[in-house]
Design an enzyme around this catalytic site. Structure first.
Site, mmCIF file in Angstrom:
data_model
loop_
_atom_site.group_PDB
_atom_site.id
_atom_site.type_symbol
_atom_site.label_atom_id
_atom_site.label_comp_id
_atom_site.label_asym_id
_atom_site.label_seq_id
_atom_site.Cartn_x
_atom_site.Cartn_y
_atom_site.Cartn_z
ATOM 1 N N VAL A 71 -3.137 13.125 -1.405
ATOM 2 C CA VAL A 71 -2.430 14.145 -0.619
ATOM 3 C C VAL A 71 -1.114 14.575 -1.268
ATOM 4 O O VAL A 71 -0.442 15.464 -0.755
ATOM 5 C CB VAL A 71 -2.154 13.672 0.822
ATOM 6 C CG1 VAL A 71 -3.418 13.639 1.639
ATOM 7 C CG2 VAL A 71 -1.395 12.358 0.862
ATOM 8 N N TYR A 98 0.837 -1.211 0.000
ATOM 9 C CA TYR A 98 0.000 0.000 0.000
ATOM 10 C C TYR A 98 0.872 1.261 0.000
ATOM 11 O O TYR A 98 0.628 2.204 -0.759
ATOM 12 C CB TYR A 98 -0.936 0.003 1.215
ATOM 13 C CG TYR A 98 -1.687 1.289 1.407
ATOM 14 C CD1 TYR A 98 -1.285 2.215 2.376
ATOM 15 C CD2 TYR A 98 -2.779 1.611 0.615
ATOM 16 C CE1 TYR A 98 -1.954 3.418 2.541
ATOM 17 C CE2 TYR A 98 -3.453 2.812 0.770
ATOM 18 C CZ TYR A 98 -3.034 3.703 1.732
ATOM 19 O OH TYR A 98 -3.684 4.906 1.897
HETATM 20 O O1 DON Z 1 -2.312 6.523 3.513
HETATM 21 C C1 DON Z 1 -2.139 7.730 3.473
HETATM 22 O O2 DON Z 1 -2.395 8.452 4.409
HETATM 23 C C2 DON Z 1 -1.606 8.309 2.180
HETATM 24 N N1 DON Z 1 -0.693 7.425 1.556
HETATM 25 C C3 DON Z 1 -2.724 8.568 1.184
HETATM 26 C C4 DON Z 1 -3.775 9.477 1.711
HETATM 27 C C5 DON Z 1 -4.387 10.368 0.652
HETATM 28 O O3 DON Z 1 -3.880 10.559 -0.414
HETATM 29 C C6 DON Z 1 -5.652 11.038 1.046
HETATM 30 N N2 DON Z 1 -6.195 11.815 -0.027
HETATM 31 N N3 DON Z 1 -6.538 12.919 -0.132
#
Ligand code: DON
Length: 321
Positions: free
Chosen positions: A268, A198
């Site tokens: 993000v 992930y």
């Molecule tokens: O798992 C996380 O927190 C990040 N790799 C992905 C979160 C994310 O992109 C939220 N979107 N806006």
């Protein structure tokens, strides 16, 4: 003849408006890059790109359209499509439902009644879906994910190792979510390997032009606009569009559907990809984020373009049809 001249005029109009919107919003400095993953805070906050591709493969872009950034949560939509394609709706629905939560993307919560994650776009559902990537070891599973991206991008993508390590080092909230999923029997006990996978998928490098192409593929019922390859089936593409519209923008999804009305997914890293069914993909890259973890300039661009071109999915007379 008249039709193609008409089409050309529309593309020029779209291009002109994109350049105008980009120029006007380049000065908007609300929001900050994500910092809970420390490496993400090191990006230039004023990078900004708009890109689009039609289902016929026509493309346009303005700004930093070739600047690479990490795809982050947008990867969840592609992994969701893959799980539906390889293991079917029922198997996926046993792990993740299709209900918007109205809560932040990293909420440590499950659907207690249905005994599953609320949807595949929040971290709990995304980790449960990533756990469905088959393979005897991490390497084989990474290969499966990179091969998936290769079908969308037409090339094998790179991974930002610095962001991946930074996410691994600070990923305890995702670990808490992961072990809650194990405790509830929703995922297998190879959760550490699944979390590594992930973190890797979130660290895949893309550009705004790449995202527009991904969006156009999904908007084209799963057929790639330039390669002509079928990446996912029409039913799967429809499910991806539906879940993107209802859950793709997290606790901003209701407002997004109401004002912009385009199935979309944010990350993000500063990317937002929108999919206008039968028309094409629209993407924005700008790492300045709001309190929901969505790109501030990205939302403004979609607001303006949806308004200007009647892109809301429930708009009756879209000029593009
Ligand atoms: O798992 C996380 O927190 C990040 N790799 C992905 C979160 C994310 O992109 C939220 N979107 N806006």
């Amino acid at each position: 003849m008249a039709e193609s001249a008409d089409r050309e005029r529309r593309v020029e109009w779209f291009d002109r408006v994109c350049h105008d919107v980009h120029r006007r919003l380049s000065g908007l400095d609300d929001g900050e890059p994500a910092s809970y993953i420390p490496e993400l805070a090191r990006v230039d906050p004023d990078r900004f790109a708009i890109a689009a591709m039609t289902v016929d493969g026509e493309s346009t872009a303005v700004g930093d359209q070739d600047h690479p950034f990490t795809i982050q949560s947008i990867s969840k939509l592609l992994l969701y499509g893959r799980a539906l394609e390889t293991q079917g709706r029922d198997a996926v629905l046993r792990r993740a439902g299709v209900d918007p939560t109205g809560d932040p993307f990293n909420a440590i919560e499950l659907d207690e009644l249905q005994h599953r994650a609320p949807n595949p776009m929040v971290n709990s559902g995304a980790i449960a879906v990533t756990d469905m990537v088959e393979g005897t070891d991490l390497e084989e599973r990474i290969d499966a994910v990179l091969t998936l991206f290769e079908r969308y991008l037409g090339r094998r993508p790179d991974v930002d190792d610095a962001v991946c390590s930074s996410e691994y080092a600070t990923g305890n909230r995702n670990r808490a979510i992961g072990y809650l999923l194990v405790d509830q029997g929703i995922v297998s006990d190879r959760i550490e390997e699944t979390l590594d996978l992930y973190f890797m998928q979130c660290s895949i490098l893309v550009t705004a032009a790449d995202l527009a192409m991904i969006g156009a593929t999904i908007a084209n019922s799963g057929i790639h606009p330039t390669t002509g390859e079928r990446v996912v089936g029409p039913q799967v593409a429809r499910d991806m569009l539906t879940v993107a519209l209802t859950c793709g923008m997290y606790d901003y999804a209701g407002e997004w559907a109401y004002t912009i009305g385009i199935p979309a997914k944010s990350g993000v890293g500063g990317g937002i990809v929108g999919m206008i069914p039968g028309v094409g993909g629209l993407a924005v890259y700008s790492p300045r984020l709001d309190e929901h973890g969505n790109s501030v300039r990205g939302i403004r661009v979609f607001e303006e373009l949806s308004q200007e071109f009647d892109l809301h999915v429930f708009d009756s007379d879209r000029p593009w049809n």
